[in-house]
Design an enzyme around this catalytic site. Sequence first.
Site, PDB file in Angstrom:
ATOM      1  N   GLU A 153       0.816  -1.219   0.000  1.00  0.00           N
ATOM      2  CA  GLU A 153       0.000   0.000   0.000  1.00  0.00           C
ATOM      3  C   GLU A 153       0.853   1.275   0.000  1.00  0.00           C
ATOM      4  O   GLU A 153       0.758   2.108   0.908  1.00  0.00           O
ATOM      5  CB  GLU A 153      -0.956  -0.008   1.191  1.00  0.00           C
ATOM      6  N   GLU A 319      -6.388  -8.091  -0.665  1.00  0.00           N
ATOM      7  CA  GLU A 319      -6.848  -8.185   0.726  1.00  0.00           C
ATOM      8  C   GLU A 319      -8.341  -7.917   0.771  1.00  0.00           C
ATOM      9  O   GLU A 319      -8.855  -7.077   0.023  1.00  0.00           O
ATOM     10  CB  GLU A 319      -6.181  -7.128   1.612  1.00  0.00           C
TER      11      GLU A 319
HETATM   12  C1  GAL Z   1      -4.512  -2.965   4.935  1.00  0.00           C
HETATM   13  C2  GAL Z   1      -3.063  -3.369   5.184  1.00  0.00           C
HETATM   14  C3  GAL Z   1      -2.978  -4.643   6.009  1.00  0.00           C
HETATM   15  C4  GAL Z   1      -3.881  -4.542   7.217  1.00  0.00           C
HETATM   16  C5  GAL Z   1      -5.287  -4.237   6.746  1.00  0.00           C
HETATM   17  C6  GAL Z   1      -6.288  -4.138   7.864  1.00  0.00           C
HETATM   18  O1  GAL Z   1      -4.633  -1.654   4.535  1.00  0.00           O
HETATM   19  O2  GAL Z   1      -2.396  -3.579   3.956  1.00  0.00           O
HETATM   20  O3  GAL Z   1      -1.635  -4.855   6.391  1.00  0.00           O
HETATM   21  O4  GAL Z   1      -3.413  -3.558   8.076  1.00  0.00           O
HETATM   22  O5  GAL Z   1      -5.298  -3.011   6.075  1.00  0.00           O
HETATM   23  O6  GAL Z   1      -7.580  -3.907   7.351  1.00  0.00           O
END
Ligand code: GAL
Length: 690
Positions: A153, A319
Amino acid sequence: MVRYDLDKRILHGGDYNPDQWLDYPEIIKNDMELMRSAHINTVTLGVFAWSALEPEEGKFCFGWMDDIFERVHQFGGNVILATPSGGRPKWLSQKYPEVNRTDSLGRKHTHGSRHDHCYSSPVYREKVRIINRKLAERYGQHPALSMWHVSNEYSGECFCEYCQENWRQWLKSKYGSLDNINKAWWMSFWSSTYSDWKQILPPSPLGENKVHGMDLDWKRFVTDQTIDFYQAEIAPLREITPQIPVTTNFMAEGQNNHDFIPLEGIDYGKFSKYVDVVSWDSYPDWNNNYESIAKTAMKSAYVHDQYWSLKQQPFIVMESTPSGVNWHQFNKNKRPGVHILSSMQQIAHGSDSTLYFQWRSARGNSEKFHGAVLGYNHSDSDRVFREVSEYGKRLEKIAAVKGADKKSRVAIIFDWESNWALKRGGGFGRPTRLYPQTLQDHYSVFWEKDIAVDIITVEHDFGKYDLLIAPLLYLVTEKTISKLQEYVRQGGTLVSSYFTGMVNETDLLYFGGLPDGLKKLLGIKVLELDTLYENEHNVISFKNTEYQTKDYSAIIETIDADVLAVYQTEFYAKTPAVTKKCFGKGTSYFLAARNSTDFLQDFYAKIIQDLHLGNSLVQYSLPEVSIQTRYNNSEKYHFFMNFSTKEKTMELTRELTDMEHPAKISRHLTLKPYEVKVAKEKMADEPNKW
Ligand code: GAL
């Protein structure tokens, strides 16, 4: 072109952090068995594992990662291997403080949060190069390695001396001389003229913070600087593993309350050219208390479509959460059924994966209550685990969808630069400019009617679309104006609006009520732009019906356009509010006011009819049931998704085959609350264009 689909399976899995569990060997030992029972086939390894991989400068520990690679390989899984630059080790910040970011107030950060490094620091670049090279050398030929996940990110800005110098160099190569900068940014205003390059600093609350042209260039610089850092990161990966695709995870944000829109800080349109496959982290606020789940689904669909459109090829959801997150004010768990529904939506809109943050929730520290496949009970009999595993099983049945294309005859333009420029500075209503949110209003009309839409940039080819929707295109270049003209001249239909064509690429105003090329194309000129308070409205009458407007009214005059609607109130009553012009073989429309959704529905209904855009699968669309289709050479895959808490029945126009059960789907298709059905049909079976 680097291939990314080593595997015929849709990727299912996500962030796996054994580096947090090295003292708990029995946990790691059980993980693979549990993954198998959750139908997981992919793990993302090594995000934030730098201190476990290089606990001291130059001392590397790969043993634990070797072991995990082997275990994953043995159970038939893929590894998406992260470069660890998203979280630097403490020894690095201690020995080389330059790696930590400096903020816009000139404060040097101490080591703390992740993602807080300087993109210019030569030391950081060198240390990242070393660890990335080591990873590529060690795992580049491992059969489980399927993709590089570069950093995590990327975002943010640094204002240190290195970054300041890079900023000046960037400006020198763009503008050549101070005189050009002074003119481009209008620096004669407030006695701001530069007479020495050293006077140029980044924008800062303590210094220059109102120069719009500068702010715009700073944002461009930050994008270029981030891409430059990323390219330095991937140099050893490209050299040693040219066959392995490279991606970095993009984001979406909730900027005002209840928004869900692509991240605005970095121009992903530009960045996407440097990745082999677009990936992004998807965290819509499912089951919230402020909107229907259909509305959340519409916003989520919009962001998926935007990430699809960047490269117009399948993307990766890198994710998502199997349950809730931990960083909202209220962190609601997805209701039973919503996990499968929301994840199928990813696939329906062009994702070839559902990956989670995270496999197992951490025992301590800030994310221990974040949703995970194995949530804080760490139990495989929990509801969430069971839903994930049911979903994994279903993905196996629809694996043929992987790699399939999407087709849209409608596109909406989103321009990062217009967004940056429009949000900046005074005038108008500060809280109501809302560019991406307004695009979502237009998008929702098509989403509710199951008409596929791409969200493109001004760089994409317009010619393949029958309808191009480009409201609030505030910043336009002559090149874009010519592209728009050519598009309509060749038969395209364009929808434009207030806030369009106000400034050029350095944020200088166009005079005379629109650039000449747009005046010709739209047949109007803009005299004024009126701002309404949040509780104020005007009314327009369109086809004998009255509709409320809000926020903005452009007061316009026609040159040679036809008037389709006029304002009813205010000093501009009876002046045009909606116009239409035939230009070449095509048509352009101008919406002078910000309109209500019911107006947009009626306005687009006619265009949808004239251009035959409607979805031929159903007799009529149901607003809370979404239908999306993916295509390969011989088959089509239709996703029917019920985003409501009620049973819904629709009438299909033809018989389809259920992809998950050996049966035909009834033409009278009933979906239970939150249910998803995936159907297929042979390409030749369908009479229409696709
Ligand atoms: C994302 C991040 C992850 C985790 C996640 C939690 O933005 O890449 O490492 O923190 O959020 O929702």
